[in-house]
Design an enzyme around this catalytic site. Sequence first.
Site, PDB file in Angstrom:
ATOM      1  N   ARG A 166       0.870  -1.010  -0.545  1.00 15.04           N
ATOM      2  CA  ARG A 166       0.055  -0.192  -0.095  1.00 15.04           C
ATOM      3  C   ARG A 166       0.929   1.405   0.259  1.00 15.04           C
ATOM      4  NH1 ARG A 166      -1.930  -3.502  -1.407  1.00 15.04           N
ATOM      5  NH2 ARG A 166      -3.510  -4.957  -0.763  1.00 15.04           N
ATOM      6  N   SER A 250     -10.927   0.606   3.764  1.00 11.16           N
ATOM      7  CA  SER A 250     -10.203  -0.006   5.192  1.00 11.16           C
ATOM      8  C   SER A 250      -9.399   1.248   5.142  1.00 11.16           C
ATOM      9  CB  SER A 250      -9.551  -0.813   4.648  1.00 11.16           C
ATOM     10  OG  SER A 250     -10.091  -2.070   3.964  1.00 11.16           O
ATOM     11  N   GLU A 370      -4.976   4.464   6.096  1.00 11.86           N
ATOM     12  CA  GLU A 370      -4.366   3.790   4.891  1.00 11.86           C
ATOM     13  C   GLU A 370      -4.658   5.344   3.279  1.00 11.86           C
ATOM     14  OE1 GLU A 370      -5.850   0.806   1.824  1.00 11.86           O
ATOM     15  OE2 GLU A 370      -5.052   0.288   4.080  1.00 11.86           O
TER      16      GLU A 370
END
Length: 378
Positions: A166, A250, A370
Amino acid sequence: MPEISPRPLAELTTLRTGGTPDRMVEAQTTGEVVAALRDVWATGEPWLVVGGGSNLLIGDEPFDGTVVLVRTTGIERLESPCDGFARLRVQAGHEWDDLVAFAVREGLGGISAMSGIPGTVGAAPVQNVGAYGQEIVQTLVEVDLIDEATGEVSTVPASELGLGFRTSVLKHHYGSVPARSAVILSVTLDLPVIGAGATTVPGDQLRAALGLAPDDAVTLQWIRETVLATRARKGMVLDADDPDTYSAGSFFQNAIVTAPFARTLPDECPRWPMAPDLDPVVVIPLEEYTGLVAPPTSSEPDVKVSAAWLIEHSGLRKGFKLPRSRAGLSTKHALALTNRGGASAGELAQLARFIQQRVQAEFGLILQPEPVLIGVEL
């Protein structure tokens, strides 16, 4: 330059937060994107690029700068130099899920497990999007981008983007600046030609998510439909009638921890060993070789642990809300912070801080956000 009347960013982000910017540009072509960015960078004023708005938490105050909306679209199929693959060049503003749907219709694999991920294609390499064992790093060849430092457009191979879990050199992590300040204009992928028929599915993680045995054969369309249904049950497919989808997906990353630290967590906490780094090749010039070579060092690979499990087992169940707050955890998935209707960015940030504190107190680690946070502090 295609300047438009500024709209509240709350209308353009899936978390439904954000004030109105001073200026707003809607770029329909690559040339317009380039011209708009060069113009803004020349002034030195704050700027923000928005595609699908699905990975942003923007503060409530008006944005003191220019927002560039990237609305470029188009998929070009090219000949791949690799046998059994097709090469696609996709414009940055193209919706990611539309690209996945196109690939599945064309019998192209490699991204079907990433069905339903919101956002645009240009944002996908920035955080190396992935799901169920598939990541864009596995299929990405190169990107065309424009660098803020020079204003120049260049083609950059995937190997130079620092793609990791990520992350990339382009990502604005919370509390830091990108290693390379640039905006992606197009993305080029090499996808395996699978066809419309049933075939076995590579990857233990994907097979487990789909409930498949190693010898089970399914079609790409079946994978896409199954993944979409799975994501919908978790509130991870955008639906205007479902507040559980008013989220950035998320909100916290699954934590990457050392193997010794992972052993301090309860055995029930889901975890996945990360691929170990291979020992580097040691080259010793012949004139320096003494007949002895130092033994290779080895270490345990890091471990990825489930942030959702940590949240729920710190006492915060699905649907949790702070008193009098309009922000809450999704009723379907503990990893999604949602706007239950009219929540401010401040309310979402307050909930995120509370979650971080509870997980840290219970398990000794701090979950990292995130999404990109603009004008918001945790």
